[in-house]
Each structure stands twice: as C-alpha cells, then as structure tokens.
Design a protein around this motif. Structure first.
Motif, PDB file in Angstrom:
ATOM      1  N   ASP A 179       0.828  -1.205   0.000  1.00  0.00           N
ATOM      2  CA  ASP A 179       0.000   0.000   0.000  1.00  0.00           C
ATOM      3  C   ASP A 179       0.861   1.253   0.000  1.00  0.00           C
ATOM      4  N   GLU A 180       1.863   1.281   0.864  1.00  0.00           N
ATOM      5  CA  GLU A 180       2.697   2.474   0.990  1.00  0.00           C
ATOM      6  C   GLU A 180       3.452   2.765  -0.303  1.00  0.00           C
ATOM      7  N   GLN A 181       3.909   1.712  -0.985  1.00  0.00           N
ATOM      8  CA  GLN A 181       4.600   1.916  -2.261  1.00  0.00           C
ATOM      9  C   GLN A 181       3.667   2.517  -3.296  1.00  0.00           C
ATOM     10  N   ILE A 182       2.438   2.013  -3.333  1.00  0.00           N
ATOM     11  CA  ILE A 182       1.473   2.531  -4.301  1.00  0.00           C
ATOM     12  C   ILE A 182       1.037   3.942  -3.915  1.00  0.00           C
ATOM     13  N   HIS A 183       0.907   4.199  -2.606  1.00  0.00           N
ATOM     14  CA  HIS A 183       0.541   5.551  -2.163  1.00  0.00           C
ATOM     15  C   HIS A 183       1.557   6.569  -2.650  1.00  0.00           C
ATOM     16  N   GLU A 184       2.830   6.201  -2.624  1.00  0.00           N
ATOM     17  CA  GLU A 184       3.861   7.117  -3.102  1.00  0.00           C
ATOM     18  C   GLU A 184       3.614   7.491  -4.562  1.00  0.00           C
ATOM     19  N   GLU A 185       3.226   6.500  -5.372  1.00  0.00           N
ATOM     20  CA  GLU A 185       2.987   6.784  -6.792  1.00  0.00           C
ATOM     21  C   GLU A 185       1.736   7.631  -6.985  1.00  0.00           C
TER      22      GLU A 185
END
Length: 394
Positions: A142-148
C-alpha cells in the motif's frame, strides 16, 4: 513473515475476540516487549497523522483529486486498525507522531499546495513497512502505491507551476550568484566602497532587465512553436467533403508518424464517427496511436505564459541580486562587507536549493548543498580574480 489478521468468522468460538485474543492471534509465537509496544504506538500515531494530512488536503480540493485524497485517508485508517489490533489492551493514551509527520500536518492544514504534496510523497517513500516484521505485506505494498498516487497528484501541481517556477528559481539564483561574484570581484580589486555599491546596483538592474526580456522571448517562442505544431481547429470543416474512396485523411496520420495500415484504419474510424455525428469537432486534433493531441493544453501550461515568466524572472533576479548589495547599503565595507554578503547569499542559496529539492521530490539537503557549492564556488573564483587584478593594477 508477518501474520495477516485472521477472520473472526473462522474462529471456533464464533464470538468477537477480546483485545488480548486479537493481539495474540497476530503474533502467537513471540511475546511482546516494552520496545514493541512503544514502536507500535508510534506507528499508530503516524498513521493517524497521515490520514489527517490527506483529509486536510482533500478539504482544499474538489472533484477527482478530493476523492483520491479521501481514498488515501481511508487506506491509512486500515493501517491504523492493524496497529490497534496488534496493541490490544496496551494501546494506552494517544501519543504524538514523529516531528516530520506533525510538521506535514501543520502545513496541510494551512496551505495544502504542491509543496505539501511533494512532502507527502517523500513521507510515503520513507515508509519502513517493507522491513518491519510486524507490518503486513499488504501494508508495505500500500505504501509503495501511495507514493505513486501522491507523485501523480504532485505532478499536476508541478506542471502548473513549472513555467513560472523555473523562471523564478533561475532568476533568484542567477541574481544571487552573478551579483555576489560581481560585487566581490570589484571589491577585491581595491576600489572605493561607493564604486562597489554602484556596481552592485547597476548589476541588479541590468541583470533583472536582461533576465526578464530573455525569459519573455524564450517562453513566447516556445509557446509559438507548440501552437504551430497543433492541428488547425478549422480543418475539421473539410472532413465531410473528403473523397471517401481516396481518403486523403490517411495522409495526415501518416505524416504524424503512423504506418500506412494504421493511418488508413484511423482515418476510416474518424470518417465513420463523422458519418454518425456530422457535427463532431476536434477529430483532427487526435494524433498517434493513443489519440493524444500534438500540442495540448498541458504542454502550454508547463511552459507558462511569457509575461508570467518575464515578471517572475525580473522580480526574483532583483530579489536575489539585492542580497549581496545589502551590506554596502548598510554602510559596511572591506572584509566585513564581504563576509556578511557571502553569508547572506549562502543562506539564500540553501533556501532556494531546499525548495527545489522539495518540489522535485528529492532530498532538500542534497539540493541545498549543491546550490551553495556551485554559487559560492563561482563567487570565490571571481573574488580571486579581483585580488589578482587589484594587485596587478597596484
């Protein structure tokens, strides 16, 4: 591997678990320590603070951007629930999140612009969940996708700013460095303080006018090139009168880079749409396999307006160029004026470098140090030349 929360419906008891049972299910094999509890409380506080940041940002927006930010806030709420379940009876009183997250919340409540989104992007990039044994794999993803997601939202703002912002940053840095180099070089040659002051003020005015005029011409020329590459909006009127058998519309698409087969297919599709909706407009604005315009509004927004770039460049060059002159305006001279001017310019270069770093989503410290190294390096070289020139003349 972290344990995913189990489903209450699958428990043999069939009832709602107590906090103690829930915490044990998440980590049945390892007893919790005081250090674990402190860390989980801190992570819980950070998730709550991040969710508040996204809600505050959403409150300053409408439409699609608002919905996206609210969805991010809901995702942080799910992460918050994970730490609540893990803490169980040890959740205790709410604690404060880390300083960076609290600072981001303060900015989101009061400003909410692209700077805050850029900071939120960096905050998502710093997530430790990928290496945290107590965070789930889903949370880390989730956190990786939130960054994008935040990167994409910030990019919209960066594109709207980029034309004028580029001129402003370039103007401020050019004013700081060039006028500091000019003042130090002239001052090191041994001339009177009044001459140094006059030279600095002349450099300020000449540089600001030159920068403003240069930016106006540069941006105006770029926009004219983009507009010249955009299909004429009146060309659509000719489409209904084309010879369908010859289909010269295919030549347009071939000239834009399509193969003969692709061009024919696209032209047939456009004419078919025109037959269904004779009043359809903008068909010739489509180009390429994805149908994107040749030079769309986003391209023009990215470059900004010629007057906006010129005014920004003039004002920011002047604001930068006045900094090295300030000590002389205040009556200082000699090495004292040199030291104060260099210190003031150094601080200004650190600030502008940090701002560029924040907006670009990179390290503010790295950009600030790079800015000051380049700027003061150029000024030092000119100062040395002034010393040599002064000694030669003497």
């Amino acid at each position: 591997m972290p344990h995913e929360p189990s489903d209450p419906a699958r428990r043999s008891s069939g009832g709602t678990p107590t906090p103690e049972q829930r915490a044990h299910e998440l980590h049945p094999a390892r007893p919790r320590t005081r250090s674990d509890i402190r860390r989980w409380r801190r992570l819980l506080a950070d998730e709550r603070a991040e969710a508040a940041v996204y809600r505050d940002l959403a409150g300053r927006r409408t439409g699609e951007e608002r919905e996206i930010l609210l969805a991010l806030a809901r995702a942080e709420k799910r992460h918050e629930s994970h730490w609540l379940d893990l803490l169980g009876p040890d959740v205790g009183a709410p604690v404060r999140g880390d300083l960076r997250t609290r600072g981001l919340g303060f900015l989101a409540r009061r400003f909410g612009g692209v700077f805050v989104l850029a900071l939120a992007q960096r905050a998502e990039a710093r997530s430790s969940y990928a290496h945290d044994a107590d965070a789930t794999v889903t949370m880390a993803a989730d956190e990786q996708i939130h960054e994008e997601v935040v990167r994409a939202l910030a990019t919209r703002g960066r594109n709207r700013l980029s034309g004028t912002f580029r001129a402003a940053v370039f103007g401020a840095n050019d004013g700081l460095v060039s006028n500091l180099a000019l003042v130090l070089g002239i001052g090191a040659s041994g001339v009177a303080t009044s001459t140094v002051l006059l030279t600095g003020l002349a450099g300020l005015l000449a540089g600001a006018l030159s920068m403003g005029a240069g930016e106006f011409v540069s941006v105006r020329s770029q926009r004219e090139l983009l507009e010249a590459s955009s299909p004429s909006p009146t060309a659509d009127a000719a489409l209904p009168n084309l010879d369908v058998d010859a289909n010269e519309l295919a030549l347009v698409y071939r000239a834009r880079g399509m193969s003969s087969e692709e061009a024919t297919t696209r032209a047939d599709a456009v004419l078919a749409r025109l037959a269904v909706a004779p009043s359809a407009g903008g068909l010739l604005l489509e180009t390429g396999a994805d149908g994107a315009p040749a030079a769309d509004v986003d391209d023009l927004e990215t470059h900004g307006t010629a007057w906006g770039a010129a005014v920004s460049s003039f004002l920011f060059f002047a604001s930068g160029a006045v900094v090295p002159v300030l000590p002389y305006l205040l009556g200082l001279d000699g090495l004292a004026a040199v030291a104060v001017a260099t210190a003031l310019v150094g601080i200004a270069l650190l600030v502008t470098g940090a701002v560029v770093g924040l907006l670009s989503g990179t390290s503010p410290l790295t950009r600030a140090l790079r800015q000051i190294a380049i700027g003061l390096g150029a000024a030092a070289a000119t100062y040395v030349l002034g010393l040599v020139f002064g000694a030669t003349v003497g």
